[in-house]
Design a protein around this motif. Structure first.
Motif, PDB file in Angstrom:
ATOM      1  N   ALA A  28      29.080  22.891  51.757  1.00  0.00           N
ATOM      2  CA  ALA A  28      28.539  23.142  50.418  1.00  0.00           C
ATOM      3  C   ALA A  28      28.508  24.620  50.044  1.00  0.00           C
ATOM      4  N   PHE A  29      28.313  25.510  51.008  1.00  0.00           N
ATOM      5  CA  PHE A  29      28.104  26.912  50.670  1.00  0.00           C
ATOM      6  C   PHE A  29      29.133  27.868  51.266  1.00  0.00           C
ATOM      7  N   VAL A  30      29.399  27.739  52.551  1.00  0.00           N
ATOM      8  CA  VAL A  30      30.240  28.730  53.229  1.00  0.00           C
ATOM      9  C   VAL A  30      31.707  28.596  52.815  1.00  0.00           C
ATOM     10  N   ALA A  31      32.259  27.405  52.935  1.00  0.00           N
ATOM     11  CA  ALA A  31      33.687  27.215  52.634  1.00  0.00           C
ATOM     12  C   ALA A  31      34.041  27.579  51.190  1.00  0.00           C
ATOM     13  N   PRO A  32      33.287  27.128  50.178  1.00  0.00           N
ATOM     14  CA  PRO A  32      33.636  27.531  48.809  1.00  0.00           C
ATOM     15  C   PRO A  32      33.539  29.041  48.579  1.00  0.00           C
ATOM     16  N   SER A  33      32.562  29.679  49.194  1.00  0.00           N
ATOM     17  CA  SER A  33      32.430  31.134  49.033  1.00  0.00           C
ATOM     18  C   SER A  33      33.612  31.867  49.643  1.00  0.00           C
ATOM     19  N   LEU A  34      34.020  31.440  50.820  1.00  0.00           N
ATOM     20  CA  LEU A  34      35.167  32.082  51.466  1.00  0.00           C
ATOM     21  C   LEU A  34      36.456  31.828  50.688  1.00  0.00           C
ATOM     22  N   LEU A  35      36.625  30.615  50.167  1.00  0.00           N
ATOM     23  CA  LEU A  35      37.797  30.314  49.351  1.00  0.00           C
ATOM     24  C   LEU A  35      37.814  31.142  48.069  1.00  0.00           C
ATOM     25  N   GLN A  36      36.658  31.306  47.428  1.00  0.00           N
ATOM     26  CA  GLN A  36      36.582  32.102  46.202  1.00  0.00           C
ATOM     27  C   GLN A  36      36.931  33.559  46.484  1.00  0.00           C
ATOM     28  N   ARG A  37      36.416  34.090  47.587  1.00  0.00           N
ATOM     29  CA  ARG A  37      36.722  35.484  47.932  1.00  0.00           C
ATOM     30  C   ARG A  37      38.210  35.670  48.184  1.00  0.00           C
ATOM     31  N   ALA A  38      38.823  34.733  48.905  1.00  0.00           N
ATOM     32  CA  ALA A  38      40.247  34.845  49.212  1.00  0.00           C
ATOM     33  C   ALA A  38      41.096  34.703  47.951  1.00  0.00           C
ATOM     34  N   SER A  39      40.745  33.754  47.086  1.00  0.00           N
ATOM     35  CA  SER A  39      41.548  33.563  45.874  1.00  0.00           C
ATOM     36  C   SER A  39      41.388  34.729  44.910  1.00  0.00           C
ATOM     37  N   LEU A  40      40.204  35.276  44.807  1.00  0.00           N
ATOM     38  CA  LEU A  40      39.987  36.427  43.929  1.00  0.00           C
ATOM     39  C   LEU A  40      40.739  37.651  44.438  1.00  0.00           C
ATOM     40  N   ARG A  41      40.730  37.853  45.741  1.00  0.00           N
ATOM     41  CA  ARG A  41      41.460  38.966  46.333  1.00  0.00           C
ATOM     42  C   ARG A  41      42.973  38.816  46.091  1.00  0.00           C
ATOM     43  N   GLU A  42      43.481  37.603  46.256  1.00  0.00           N
ATOM     44  CA  GLU A  42      44.902  37.349  46.045  1.00  0.00           C
ATOM     45  C   GLU A  42      45.277  37.510  44.569  1.00  0.00           C
ATOM     46  N   TYR A  43      44.415  37.029  43.681  1.00  0.00           N
ATOM     47  CA  TYR A  43      44.666  37.180  42.240  1.00  0.00           C
ATOM     48  C   TYR A  43      44.753  38.657  41.866  1.00  0.00           C
ATOM     49  N   ARG A  44      43.803  39.439  42.341  1.00  0.00           N
ATOM     50  CA  ARG A  44      43.804  40.872  42.006  1.00  0.00           C
ATOM     51  C   ARG A  44      45.008  41.581  42.610  1.00  0.00           C
ATOM     52  N   ARG A  45      45.429  41.173  43.800  1.00  0.00           N
ATOM     53  CA  ARG A  45      46.611  41.769  44.417  1.00  0.00           C
ATOM     54  C   ARG A  45      47.858  41.467  43.591  1.00  0.00           C
ATOM     55  N   ARG A  46      47.984  40.232  43.152  1.00  0.00           N
ATOM     56  CA  ARG A  46      49.151  39.859  42.351  1.00  0.00           C
ATOM     57  C   ARG A  46      49.141  40.533  40.982  1.00  0.00           C
ATOM     58  N   MET A  47      47.982  40.648  40.383  1.00  0.00           N
ATOM     59  CA  MET A  47      47.910  41.294  39.074  1.00  0.00           C
ATOM     60  C   MET A  47      48.200  42.792  39.190  1.00  0.00           C
ATOM     61  N   ALA A  48      47.850  43.392  40.315  1.00  0.00           N
ATOM     62  CA  ALA A  48      48.184  44.806  40.518  1.00  0.00           C
ATOM     63  C   ALA A  48      49.691  44.984  40.589  1.00  0.00           C
ATOM     64  N   LYS A  49      50.385  44.029  41.211  1.00  0.00           N
ATOM     65  CA  LYS A  49      51.851  44.096  41.248  1.00  0.00           C
ATOM     66  C   LYS A  49      52.439  43.917  39.864  1.00  0.00           C
ATOM     67  N   VAL A  50      51.855  43.040  39.050  1.00  0.00           N
ATOM     68  CA  VAL A  50      52.350  42.831  37.681  1.00  0.00           C
ATOM     69  C   VAL A  50      52.189  44.107  36.873  1.00  0.00           C
ATOM     70  N   HIS A  51      51.053  44.769  37.016  1.00  0.00           N
ATOM     71  CA  HIS A  51      50.817  46.020  36.294  1.00  0.00           C
ATOM     72  C   HIS A  51      51.785  47.106  36.742  1.00  0.00           C
TER      73      HIS A  51
END
Length: 101
Positions: free
Chosen positions: A23-46
């Motif tokens: 309920a708490f740990v797995a969703p938080s870790l997934l959110q952190r990983a997806s947000l980090r990956e999103y920001r990494r990809r958007m930095a490449k787009v910029h």
């Protein structure tokens, strides 16, 4: 745990540890990983667009992002999860040490 202990409450407490993780740990870790990956990809787009980002594309916040999906919010949820795990673990240890009546 059910094979080791005949007390149903103790078995449910063991199940509670996995419930906290799901309920708490797995969703938080997934959110952190997806947000980090999103920001990494958007930095490449910029960088690829010579620092001319398209409208609506930022590395700060996406359209689907809120204050609850930010890194500090996920860190707070992980801290809460750790506290809940400590409490459940204490209750399990206390139940194991308690004399059976």
């Amino acid at each position: 745990a059910a094979l080791l202990f005949t007390d149903l409450s103790l078995t449910l407490q063991f199940a509670g540890i996995f419930g906290i993780y799901v309920a708490f740990v797995a969703p938080s870790l997934l959110q952190r990983a997806s947000l980090r990956e999103y920001r990494r990809r958007m930095a490449k787009v910029h960088a690829a667009s010579a620092n001319r980002p398209e409208p609506g594309m930022t590395t700060a916040m996406a359209d689907w992002e809120s204050c609850f999906s930010s890194l500090p919010a996920t860190a707070a949820m992980l801290c809460f999860s750790f506290l809940a795990m400590v409490i459940v673990t204490y209750q399990i240890v206390d139940a194991i040490r308690a004399p059976v009546q």
